[in-house]
Design a protein around this motif. Sequence first.
Motif, mmCIF file in Angstrom:
data_model
loop_
_atom_site.group_PDB
_atom_site.id
_atom_site.type_symbol
_atom_site.label_atom_id
_atom_site.label_comp_id
_atom_site.label_asym_id
_atom_site.label_seq_id
_atom_site.Cartn_x
_atom_site.Cartn_y
_atom_site.Cartn_z
ATOM 1 N N GLY A 131 0.882 -1.064 0.311
ATOM 2 C CA GLY A 131 -0.177 -0.094 0.015
ATOM 3 C C GLY A 131 0.515 1.163 0.222
ATOM 4 N N SER A 132 1.310 1.539 1.173
ATOM 5 C CA SER A 132 2.142 2.742 1.095
ATOM 6 C C SER A 132 4.243 2.529 0.300
ATOM 7 N N ASP A 133 3.497 1.468 0.632
ATOM 8 C CA ASP A 133 5.019 0.678 0.077
ATOM 9 C C ASP A 133 5.084 0.251 -1.296
ATOM 10 N N ILE A 157 -8.782 -0.288 -6.365
ATOM 11 C CA ILE A 157 -8.811 -0.022 -7.379
ATOM 12 C C ILE A 157 -10.477 1.381 -7.367
ATOM 13 N N THR A 158 -10.211 2.319 -7.710
ATOM 14 C CA THR A 158 -11.037 3.159 -7.436
ATOM 15 C C THR A 158 -12.060 2.827 -8.899
ATOM 16 N N SER A 159 -13.012 2.675 -9.143
ATOM 17 C CA SER A 159 -14.075 2.257 -10.340
ATOM 18 C C SER A 159 -13.095 0.831 -10.773
ATOM 19 N N GLY A 177 14.871 -3.152 -7.868
ATOM 20 C CA GLY A 177 13.608 -2.024 -7.107
ATOM 21 C C GLY A 177 13.009 -1.280 -7.966
ATOM 22 N N HIS A 178 12.869 -0.328 -7.923
ATOM 23 C CA HIS A 178 12.154 0.333 -8.875
ATOM 24 C C HIS A 178 12.292 0.688 -10.382
ATOM 25 N N LYS A 179 13.163 0.728 -10.490
ATOM 26 C CA LYS A 179 13.464 0.765 -11.641
ATOM 27 C C LYS A 179 13.328 -0.702 -12.488
ATOM 28 N N LEU A 239 0.382 11.370 -9.214
ATOM 29 C CA LEU A 239 0.269 11.309 -8.056
ATOM 30 C C LEU A 239 0.156 12.465 -7.054
ATOM 31 N N ASP A 240 1.567 12.990 -7.846
ATOM 32 C CA ASP A 240 1.740 14.205 -7.446
ATOM 33 C C ASP A 240 0.204 15.602 -7.626
ATOM 34 N N GLY A 241 0.028 14.996 -9.258
ATOM 35 C CA GLY A 241 -1.147 15.627 -9.467
ATOM 36 C C GLY A 241 -2.744 15.527 -8.747
ATOM 37 N N GLY A 242 -2.861 13.918 -8.899
ATOM 38 C CA GLY A 242 -3.646 13.303 -7.751
ATOM 39 C C GLY A 242 -3.940 13.838 -6.417
ATOM 40 N N ARG A 243 -2.859 13.943 -5.753
ATOM 41 C CA ARG A 243 -2.880 15.077 -4.421
ATOM 42 C C ARG A 243 -3.941 15.629 -4.628
ATOM 43 N N ILE A 244 -3.746 16.684 -5.665
ATOM 44 C CA ILE A 244 -4.188 18.291 -5.873
ATOM 45 C C ILE A 244 -5.357 18.365 -5.613
ATOM 46 N N TYR A 362 -6.616 7.983 1.385
ATOM 47 C CA TYR A 362 -5.996 7.543 -0.110
ATOM 48 C C TYR A 362 -4.834 8.255 -0.664
ATOM 49 N N GLU A 363 -4.478 7.489 -2.139
ATOM 50 C CA GLU A 363 -2.996 8.408 -2.909
ATOM 51 C C GLU A 363 -2.189 9.327 -1.642
ATOM 52 N N GLY A 364 -1.974 8.198 -0.926
ATOM 53 C CA GLY A 364 -0.652 8.728 0.262
ATOM 54 C C GLY A 364 -1.625 9.452 1.776
HETATM 55 N N1 CAA Z 1 7.514 12.401 -9.586
HETATM 56 C C1 CAA Z 1 8.822 11.745 -10.401
HETATM 57 N N2 CAA Z 1 9.359 10.836 -9.673
HETATM 58 C C2 CAA Z 1 9.416 10.185 -8.602
HETATM 59 C C3 CAA Z 1 8.561 11.526 -7.606
HETATM 60 C C4 CAA Z 1 7.658 12.146 -7.733
HETATM 61 N N3 CAA Z 1 7.102 12.554 -7.140
HETATM 62 N N4 CAA Z 1 9.276 10.859 -6.277
HETATM 63 C C5 CAA Z 1 9.983 10.256 -6.365
HETATM 64 N N5 CAA Z 1 10.111 9.864 -7.703
HETATM 65 C C6 CAA Z 1 11.387 8.990 -8.098
HETATM 66 C C7 CAA Z 1 12.594 9.204 -7.870
HETATM 67 O O1 CAA Z 1 13.742 10.946 -7.959
HETATM 68 C C8 CAA Z 1 13.136 8.137 -7.872
HETATM 69 O O2 CAA Z 1 14.013 7.634 -8.924
HETATM 70 P P1 CAA Z 1 15.638 7.573 -9.033
HETATM 71 O O3 CAA Z 1 16.309 6.785 -8.186
HETATM 72 O O4 CAA Z 1 15.814 7.500 -10.507
HETATM 73 O O5 CAA Z 1 16.269 9.288 -8.690
HETATM 74 C C9 CAA Z 1 12.266 7.005 -7.217
HETATM 75 O O6 CAA Z 1 10.952 7.881 -7.524
HETATM 76 C C10 CAA Z 1 12.146 6.378 -6.371
HETATM 77 O O7 CAA Z 1 12.017 7.569 -5.092
HETATM 78 P P2 CAA Z 1 12.282 7.095 -3.875
HETATM 79 O O8 CAA Z 1 13.918 6.768 -3.573
HETATM 80 O O9 CAA Z 1 11.848 8.625 -3.104
HETATM 81 O O10 CAA Z 1 10.633 6.949 -3.135
HETATM 82 P P3 CAA Z 1 10.963 6.175 -1.560
HETATM 83 O O11 CAA Z 1 10.834 4.426 -1.735
HETATM 84 O O12 CAA Z 1 11.952 7.010 -0.951
HETATM 85 O O13 CAA Z 1 9.196 6.469 -1.653
HETATM 86 C C11 CAA Z 1 7.651 7.362 -1.282
HETATM 87 C C12 CAA Z 1 8.581 6.639 -1.991
HETATM 88 C C13 CAA Z 1 6.781 8.184 -1.081
HETATM 89 C C14 CAA Z 1 7.344 6.808 0.008
HETATM 90 C C15 CAA Z 1 5.986 6.390 -1.964
HETATM 91 O O14 CAA Z 1 6.427 4.831 -1.917
HETATM 92 C C16 CAA Z 1 4.703 6.595 -2.181
HETATM 93 O O15 CAA Z 1 4.379 7.645 -2.219
HETATM 94 N N6 CAA Z 1 4.114 5.989 -1.371
HETATM 95 C C17 CAA Z 1 3.047 6.214 -1.245
HETATM 96 C C18 CAA Z 1 1.950 4.994 -2.356
HETATM 97 C C19 CAA Z 1 0.364 6.088 -3.111
HETATM 98 O O16 CAA Z 1 0.346 6.888 -2.262
HETATM 99 N N7 CAA Z 1 -0.274 4.991 -3.320
HETATM 100 C C20 CAA Z 1 -1.831 5.576 -3.178
HETATM 101 C C21 CAA Z 1 -2.902 4.989 -4.189
HETATM 102 S S1 CAA Z 1 -3.505 5.194 -5.153
HETATM 103 C C22 CAA Z 1 -5.407 5.678 -4.901
HETATM 104 O O17 CAA Z 1 -5.081 5.445 -3.343
HETATM 105 C C23 CAA Z 1 -5.857 5.862 -6.347
HETATM 106 C C24 CAA Z 1 -7.129 6.089 -6.034
HETATM 107 O O18 CAA Z 1 -7.426 5.191 -6.673
HETATM 108 C C25 CAA Z 1 -7.679 7.324 -5.071
#
Ligand code: CAA
Length: 384
Positions: A131-133, A157-159, A177-179, A239-244, A362-364
Motif C-alpha cells: 500500500g504505502s510501499d 481500485i477506484t472504479s 527495485g523501482h527501476k 500522484l503529485d497531480g492526484g494529491r491536488i 488514499y493517494e498516500g
Molecule cells: N515524480 C517523479 N519521480 C519521482 C517522484 C515524483 N513525485 N517521487 C519519487 N520519484 C522517483 C525518484 O526520483 C526515484 O527515482 P531515481 O532513483 O531514479 O532518482 C524513485 O522515484 C524512487 O523515489 P524514492 O527513493 O524517493 O522512493 P521512496 O521509496 O523513498 O519513497 C514514497 C516513495 C514517497 C514513500 C512512495 O512510495 C509513495 O508515495 N507511497 C505512497 C503510495 C500511494 O500514494 N499510494 C496511493 C495509491 S493510489 C490511490 O489511492 C488511487 C485511488 O484509487 C484513489
Amino acid sequence: MLFKFTEEQLMIQSMVREFSRKIVAASAAERDKTKEFPKDNFKQMGELGLMGMMVPLEYGGEGVDTISYVLALSEIAYSCASTSVVMSVQNSIVCESILKYGTEEQKQEFLAPLASGKIIGAFALTEPLAGSDPMSQTTTAVIKGDEYIINGTKRFITSGENSKVVIVTAKTDESTGHKGISAFIVPKDSPGLIVGQQEDKMGLRASDTTDLIFENCCIPSKNILGKEGDGFKIAMAGLDGGRIGIAAQSMGVAQAALDASIKYAKQRKQFGSTISKHQGIRWQIADMATQIEAGRQLIFSAASMKDRKEKYTKQASMAKLFASEMVNKVTAKAVQMHGGYGFIRDYPVERFYRDARVFTIYEGTSEIQRIVISNNILKDKRKP
Ligand code: CAA
C-alpha cells in the motif's frame, strides 16, 4: 483572496456549481444508501468537459488549467464525494499519465475516449501487501512475443468495476527495485483480467472499489506506458497531480459541511435563541472557515505552480496533508454542532463525516505526505 481568478475560471466554477447543486446533489444521499454508481451523471459530466479537463482539445479534453480543474472538482465534491473521487482519478492519474507518457497511438485509442468522458479509467498501483510501499509490489509482467503476460492482484481500485481501461503497474525486472516497475494500459476486456468483489466501505459508497486480479492476462506489448522501468516514476508523478485533486475534494466537502452547519445553527433554537447566537458555536464556525481558507490557499498555490510548470511535489503533498486533515476536523465539528441530528442520516453532515475519513488515507496517507514533504525539504532520504 490571494488568487484572482480569471473570467474563464469563474465561468467554469459557476457552470459546475449549477450542475452540481442541481443534478449531482439530487441523488447523492440516496446513492449513499443504495451504492448505485452515478453513470448518468458521468455521461453529463463528459458532455460538460469535466472528465479530461486538462487534456488538450485535440485529444478530446478541454485544455483548461489546474486552477479551473480544482474549482470544478471541489464543486462536484460539495454535492457528492463519491462522484468527485471518480472525476479526480480520471482527470489526474489516468488522463494526465497517458497525456504525458503515452504514444500518439495510445492517445488516440485511450486518451480521447477517456478525456471526452465516453469511458471511465482506473489506476492500479496498490496491492494487498503493498500500500504505502508500492515498490514492494509483486505483480509481474513478462514479455512473450508481442504480448505482455500480467499476473498478480491489485487492491482498493477506484472504479475497478465501472472502468473500461486501467493503468496497471507491474514488475518487468525483479532485480532492480523501482527501476524494474513498468506501467501498462490494460483494457478491461483483456483475457485474464478478473474484477473482484466490491468493497463495502464506510464512505464514498457510490464509487466502486474492487480488487483487480490478473491471471495470465495478455495485452499487446504496444500498451506499455513509457518505457520498461518507467512505471514507478509515472505513478509518483501522477500522484503529485492526484494529491491536488484529493485536496480539492477535501475543500469541497469541508465547505459543504460548513454551509450545512451555518444553516442549522441559524434555525436551531436552544436556551431562547438560535444557536448561531451562542459564542461557543460562533467560534466553531470561525475556526472551520479559517481552516478551509488556509487549505484553499495551499491548494491554489500548488495548482498554480503546476500550471507554471514548476516542480510542485512538496506543495501538492502539503495541500493534500493539510486539506485532508482539515476536512476530518471540519466534518467532525459539523456533526457535533448538529448534536443528535448530526448522528442520523436525515442530515447530510453524517455522510460528509464518513466520506471524508478516507481522504487522509488514499493517494498516500498523511504519514506518507510527511515523508514526501520532509524528503523534499531535507533533500536527503529517510526510510519510511
Ligand atoms: N515524480 C517523479 N519521480 C519521482 C517522484 C515524483 N513525485 N517521487 C519519487 N520519484 C522517483 C525518484 O526520483 C526515484 O527515482 P531515481 O532513483 O531514479 O532518482 C524513485 O522515484 C524512487 O523515489 P524514492 O527513493 O524517493 O522512493 P521512496 O521509496 O523513498 O519513497 C514514497 C516513495 C514517497 C514513500 C512512495 O512510495 C509513495 O508515495 N507511497 C505512497 C503510495 C500511494 O500514494 N499510494 C496511493 C495509491 S493510489 C490511490 O489511492 C488511487 C485511488 O484509487 C484513489
